[in-house]
Write an enzyme that holds these catalytic residues in place. Structure first.
Site, PDB file in Angstrom:
ATOM      1  N   GLU A 101       0.858  -1.190  -0.087  1.00  0.00           N
ATOM      2  CA  GLU A 101       0.136   0.150  -0.098  1.00  0.00           C
ATOM      3  C   GLU A 101       0.812   1.212   0.091  1.00  0.00           C
ATOM      4  O   GLU A 101       1.994   1.178   0.645  1.00  0.00           O
ATOM      5  CB  GLU A 101      -0.934  -0.038   1.213  1.00  0.00           C
ATOM      6  CG  GLU A 101      -1.949  -0.215   1.043  1.00  0.00           C
ATOM      7  CD  GLU A 101      -2.750   0.630   0.338  1.00  0.00           C
ATOM      8  OE1 GLU A 101      -2.598   1.625  -0.211  1.00  0.00           O
ATOM      9  OE2 GLU A 101      -4.332   0.680   0.411  1.00  0.00           O
ATOM     10  N   ASP A 141      -3.618   5.380   6.528  1.00  0.00           N
ATOM     11  CA  ASP A 141      -4.224   6.410   7.292  1.00  0.00           C
ATOM     12  C   ASP A 141      -5.220   5.838   8.476  1.00  0.00           C
ATOM     13  O   ASP A 141      -4.860   5.610   9.576  1.00  0.00           O
ATOM     14  CB  ASP A 141      -4.881   7.530   6.277  1.00  0.00           C
ATOM     15  CG  ASP A 141      -5.312   8.578   6.802  1.00  0.00           C
ATOM     16  OD1 ASP A 141      -4.363   9.475   7.287  1.00  0.00           O
ATOM     17  OD2 ASP A 141      -6.413   9.105   6.659  1.00  0.00           O
ATOM     18  N   PHE A 187      -1.149  15.798   5.569  1.00  0.00           N
ATOM     19  CA  PHE A 187      -1.163  15.553   4.266  1.00  0.00           C
ATOM     20  C   PHE A 187       0.029  15.497   3.468  1.00  0.00           C
ATOM     21  O   PHE A 187       0.462  16.465   3.357  1.00  0.00           O
ATOM     22  CB  PHE A 187      -2.423  16.218   3.725  1.00  0.00           C
ATOM     23  CG  PHE A 187      -3.024  15.604   2.100  1.00  0.00           C
ATOM     24  CD1 PHE A 187      -3.823  14.720   2.198  1.00  0.00           C
ATOM     25  CD2 PHE A 187      -2.145  16.150   1.169  1.00  0.00           C
ATOM     26  CE1 PHE A 187      -4.244  13.883   1.126  1.00  0.00           C
ATOM     27  CE2 PHE A 187      -2.655  15.481  -0.148  1.00  0.00           C
ATOM     28  CZ  PHE A 187      -3.676  14.492  -0.201  1.00  0.00           C
ATOM     29  N   VAL A 188       0.283  14.482   2.817  1.00  0.00           N
ATOM     30  CA  VAL A 188       1.358  14.503   2.050  1.00  0.00           C
ATOM     31  C   VAL A 188       1.091  13.760   0.456  1.00  0.00           C
ATOM     32  O   VAL A 188       0.010  13.471   0.125  1.00  0.00           O
ATOM     33  CB  VAL A 188       2.387  13.091   2.758  1.00  0.00           C
ATOM     34  CG1 VAL A 188       3.000  13.784   3.854  1.00  0.00           C
ATOM     35  CG2 VAL A 188       1.784  11.889   2.848  1.00  0.00           C
ATOM     36  N   ASP A 230      -1.065  11.328  -4.399  1.00  0.00           N
ATOM     37  CA  ASP A 230      -1.531  12.329  -5.104  1.00  0.00           C
ATOM     38  C   ASP A 230      -2.183  13.520  -4.174  1.00  0.00           C
ATOM     39  O   ASP A 230      -2.730  12.872  -3.133  1.00  0.00           O
ATOM     40  CB  ASP A 230      -2.548  11.797  -6.242  1.00  0.00           C
ATOM     41  CG  ASP A 230      -3.700  11.501  -5.526  1.00  0.00           C
ATOM     42  OD1 ASP A 230      -3.689  10.429  -4.917  1.00  0.00           O
ATOM     43  OD2 ASP A 230      -4.739  11.938  -6.077  1.00  0.00           O
TER      44      ASP A 230
END
Ligand code: IMP
Ligand code: MG
Length: 179
Positions: free
Chosen positions: A103, A107, A156-157, A163
């Site tokens: 994966e 999260d 958030f990355v 994406d």
């Protein structure tokens, strides 16, 4: 440190490519050791986010293995709501096989939980979870995350396969939202 713009947001470098590659080599070493007695491991890579991680990791894998790519679809469209209900593209039988899921990121853990349940219905020998990124502060699951290449905070990355609204997947470094 590089600052980039994707759509309406700015991102800054979080983990440079060379550091990512070092962690991948270490993870592969662990996998090579743990999987050495398994018969023909099947890596199941979850598209789209895992394409870069899969490619880089598998170059280091020395045990006999096969690779399958799957796409998870959800009835409710594109949002990562965890409402995965179908695994597309898995046309080999996994009964009795040793599976390693690849994966991009775990999260809340909902996606991996559902995928795990869907795979277990086909009676594999074992299913291990191997993720490029793990956000322990966001994780609500009960499944053990067997292998996490890197652990990050809740922000958030993007980059390295991940994406922001379909942009940023091709970037070799990992970026974090810069507010
Ligand atoms: P989970 O089901 O909550 O574990 O979410 C997993 C999915 O959410 C991943 O496969 C990604 O598509 C997406 N996701 C979660 N966090 C991020 C992030 O920081 N950047 C990009 N995508 C993310
Ligand atoms: Mg994903």
């Amino acid at each position: 440190m590089e600052r980039i713009r994707l759509h309406d947001k700015y991102f800054k470098t979080l983990i440079p490519a060379d550091e990512i590659q070092k962690h991948i080599a270490l993870l592969a070493e662990k996998l090579n050791n743990d999987l050495k007695n398994e018969e023909k491991v099947l890596f199941i890579s979850v598209l789209n986010g895992s394409f870069m991680f899969t490619s880089d990791l598998l170059k280091h894998i020395k045990v006999d293995c096969e690779l399958a790519f799957v796409k998870l679809t959800s009835y409710h469209g594109a949002k990562s709501s965890g409402k995965v209900d179908n695994v597309m593209g898995l046309n080999t039988s996994i009964k009795g096989r040793s599976i390693v899921i690849l994966e991009d990121i775990v999260d809340t853990g909902l996606t991996i939980q559902t995928l795990n349940e869907l795979l277990l219905m086909q009676q594999p020998k074992s299913v291990k979870i191997c993720t490029f990124l793990f956000k322990p502060d966001c994780y609500k699951g009960s499944l053990p995350v067997d292998y996490a290449c890197m652990t990050i905070g809740a922000d958030f990355v993007v980059g390295y396969g991940l994406d922001y609204d379909q942009l940023g997947r091709q970037l070799p470094d990992l970026y974090v939202l810069d507010e």
